[in-house]
Design a protein around this motif. Structure first.
Motif, short mmCIF file in Angstrom:
data_model
loop_
_atom_site.label_atom_id
_atom_site.label_comp_id
_atom_site.label_asym_id
_atom_site.label_seq_id
_atom_site.Cartn_x
_atom_site.Cartn_y
_atom_site.Cartn_z
N LEU A 111 -1.86 -2.08 9.63
CA LEU A 111 -0.73 -2.58 8.83
C LEU A 111 0.59 -2.40 9.57
O LEU A 111 1.45 -3.28 9.56
N LEU A 112 0.74 -1.25 10.23
CA LEU A 112 1.97 -1.00 10.99
C LEU A 112 2.09 -1.97 12.16
O LEU A 112 3.19 -2.46 12.46
N GLY A 113 0.98 -2.29 12.81
CA GLY A 113 1.01 -3.28 13.89
C GLY A 113 1.42 -4.65 13.37
O GLY A 113 2.23 -5.35 14.00
N LEU A 114 0.87 -5.04 12.22
CA LEU A 114 1.29 -6.31 11.60
C LEU A 114 2.77 -6.26 11.22
O LEU A 114 3.49 -7.25 11.34
N ALA A 115 3.21 -5.09 10.77
CA ALA A 115 4.63 -4.91 10.44
C ALA A 115 5.49 -5.08 11.68
O ALA A 115 6.56 -5.71 11.62
N ALA A 116 5.05 -4.54 12.81
CA ALA A 116 5.80 -4.68 14.06
C ALA A 116 5.89 -6.15 14.46
O ALA A 116 6.96 -6.62 14.88
N PRO A 164 0.82 -1.23 0.00
CA PRO A 164 0.00 0.00 0.00
C PRO A 164 0.85 1.28 0.00
O PRO A 164 0.51 2.25 -0.67
N GLY A 165 1.96 1.28 0.73
CA GLY A 165 2.84 2.45 0.74
C GLY A 165 3.46 2.71 -0.61
O GLY A 165 3.59 3.86 -1.04
N ALA A 194 -8.73 5.60 7.11
CA ALA A 194 -7.37 5.24 6.72
C ALA A 194 -6.44 5.17 7.93
O ALA A 194 -5.47 4.42 7.93
N LEU A 195 -6.76 5.94 8.97
CA LEU A 195 -5.92 5.97 10.17
C LEU A 195 -5.84 4.60 10.86
O LEU A 195 -4.73 4.05 11.01
N PRO A 196 -6.95 3.99 11.26
CA PRO A 196 -6.82 2.66 11.88
C PRO A 196 -6.34 1.59 10.90
O PRO A 196 -5.65 0.64 11.30
N ILE A 210 -0.24 9.29 1.99
CA ILE A 210 1.19 9.08 1.73
C ILE A 210 1.93 8.86 3.04
O ILE A 210 2.76 7.95 3.16
N VAL A 211 1.66 9.68 4.04
CA VAL A 211 2.34 9.55 5.32
C VAL A 211 1.94 8.26 6.04
O VAL A 211 2.80 7.52 6.52
N LEU A 212 0.64 7.99 6.12
CA LEU A 212 0.17 6.83 6.86
C LEU A 212 0.67 5.51 6.26
O LEU A 212 1.26 4.68 6.95
#
Length: 191
Positions: A161-166, A15-16, A154-156, A74-76
């Motif tokens: 995705l970031l939590g899964l990345a962690a 997505p990024g 888009a925030l949660p 873009i940032v998220l």
């Protein structure tokens, strides 16, 4: 296990990589806003009926809202990609003086006890935030975009995705700690 983690990293970064292309419409929107302001235009296009997101017209306020929507995306979502590419902010001048194994433990702690709880909090409260915007039909009352729930949703999603990345990063670090596979100067999280 490393193939699965590499696939997960690629999938979570996708997505990024996609939203990175939104920089082009962002620039075009900014240029159009500047031109519209220069000539004193407030409504650029209007139409019969309502179009999702834009409502009944494309206005300068719509463009301004669109700019912060795009920038937010873009940032998220770009943040997850940056996290995997190790382009996020770190305290390198301290980390470089530590042994790779020590850095691995710090990375593991940061992923599981700092980043993951933050992601859970943002998902929890961000979902409520987006749901309220959806239920109330929240939109701009100044002629901007008509669907604030979209960007609030888009925030949660991005923090999910970031939590899964962690978690993915923590699993990879645990595998490296178990195997003892460290390079002399850094822990490699490359595919």
């Amino acid at each position: 296990m490393s193939r699965i983690l590499s696939f997960a990293r690629a999938l979570l970064s996708l997505p990024g990589k996609i939203v990175a292309w939104l920089i082009i419409p962002l620039i075009l929107s900014i240029v159009l806003s500047v031109i519209a302001a220069r000539f004193g235009w407030s409504t650029l296009l209007d139409w019969d009926g309502s179009i999702p997101l834009f409502g009944e017209a494309l206005t300068v306020n719509s463009l301004v809202d669109l700019q912060w929507y795009i920038f937010s995306l873009i940032v998220l979502f770009g943040g997850v990609w940056a996290y995997f590419d190790e382009r996020h902010v770190t305290v390198d001048f301290i980390a470089l003086s530590l042994k790779p194994r020590t850095r691995a433990y710090i990375t593991l702690f940061g992923d599981l006890f700092l980043l993951l709880p933050l992601c859970i909090l943002v998902i929890r409260y961000g979902s409520d935030f987006a749901a309220i915007a959806w239920r109330t039909g929240e939109g701009s009352n100044q002629g901007g975009l008509a669907a604030h729930w979209l960007i609030k949703g888009a925030l949660p999603t991005a923090f999910g995705l970031l939590g899964l990345a962690a978690l993915t990063n923590a699993l990879r670090t645990l595998c490296e700690l178990r195997k003892g596979t460290f390079h002399e100067t850094e822990i490699h999280h490359d595919s």
